[in-house]
Design an enzyme around this catalytic site. Sequence first.
Site, PDB file in Angstrom:
ATOM      1  N   CYS A  86      74.718   5.408  68.494  1.00 32.79           N
ATOM      2  CA  CYS A  86      74.555   6.672  69.227  1.00 32.79           C
ATOM      3  C   CYS A  86      75.064   7.848  68.411  1.00 32.79           C
ATOM      4  CB  CYS A  86      75.264   6.618  70.571  1.00 32.79           C
ATOM      5  SG  CYS A  86      77.038   6.386  70.433  1.00 32.79           S
TER       6      CYS A  86
ATOM      7  N   ASP B 210      78.106   8.853  68.130  1.00 31.14           N
ATOM      8  CA  ASP B 210      79.284   9.503  68.711  1.00 31.14           C
ATOM      9  C   ASP B 210      80.546   9.176  67.915  1.00 31.14           C
ATOM     10  OD1 ASP B 210      77.538  10.378  70.529  1.00 31.14           O
ATOM     11  OD2 ASP B 210      78.262   9.177  72.201  1.00 31.14           O
TER      12      ASP B 210
ATOM     13  N   CYS C  28      79.189  11.386  74.127  1.00 33.29           N
ATOM     14  CA  CYS C  28      78.652  11.456  75.477  1.00 33.29           C
ATOM     15  C   CYS C  28      79.767  11.623  76.513  1.00 33.29           C
ATOM     16  CB  CYS C  28      77.873  10.175  75.767  1.00 33.29           C
ATOM     17  SG  CYS C  28      78.966   8.768  76.001  1.00 33.29           S
TER      18      CYS C  28
ATOM     19  N   CYS D 264      80.880   2.833  75.089  1.00 34.41           N
ATOM     20  CA  CYS D 264      81.673   4.060  74.938  1.00 34.41           C
ATOM     21  C   CYS D 264      83.159   3.738  75.120  1.00 34.41           C
ATOM     22  CB  CYS D 264      81.239   5.109  75.946  1.00 34.41           C
ATOM     23  SG  CYS D 264      79.446   5.216  76.166  1.00 34.41           S
TER      24      CYS D 264
HETATM   25 FE1  FES Z   1      77.803   6.601  72.377  1.00 34.76          FE
HETATM   26 FE2  FES Z   1      78.731   6.977  74.726  1.00 34.76          FE
HETATM   27  S1  FES Z   1      76.658   6.955  74.155  1.00 34.76           S
HETATM   28  S2  FES Z   1      79.840   6.638  72.936  1.00 34.76           S
END
Ligand code: FES
Length: 132
Positions: A33, A35, A59, A103
């Site tokens: 993702c 992140d 997110c 996450c």
């Molecule tokens: Fe990647 Fe939440 S979608 S940490």
Amino acid sequence: MYTEKVMDHFKNPRNVGEIENASGVGTVGNAKCGDIMQIFLDIDENEIIRDVKFKTFGCGAAVATSSMATEMIKGKSVNEALKITNAAVVEALEGLPPQKIHCSVLAEEAVKAAIEDYMKKKAEAGAKGATD
Ligand code: FES
């Protein structure tokens, strides 16, 4: 889709920020993702986490889980903080949708990475002290 607790921590995240000259810093990311989560620890001489701050570029669930994780480890010893699991963070948030569990894994990894960094720095300082 999110519990009230998750929304609360997402909207009013606790312990956001940085610690200058932190005892340990952990940065982790999720390649899928994209992140990124960063945790800063201020650890006293008795190995108690005196302060903790985080920065998350990710997110809503990543923000909520890092916020909750910082709350859970603040005031705890390093050893206790190492036992925090992503499942415990999810439980404290009263659940996360299945597609958002990763996450919370990031939050657990960020805490562990920050503690590892602290231990590494401590070992280096010890080695330096021994040769001085
Ligand atoms: Fe990647 Fe939440 S979608 S940490």
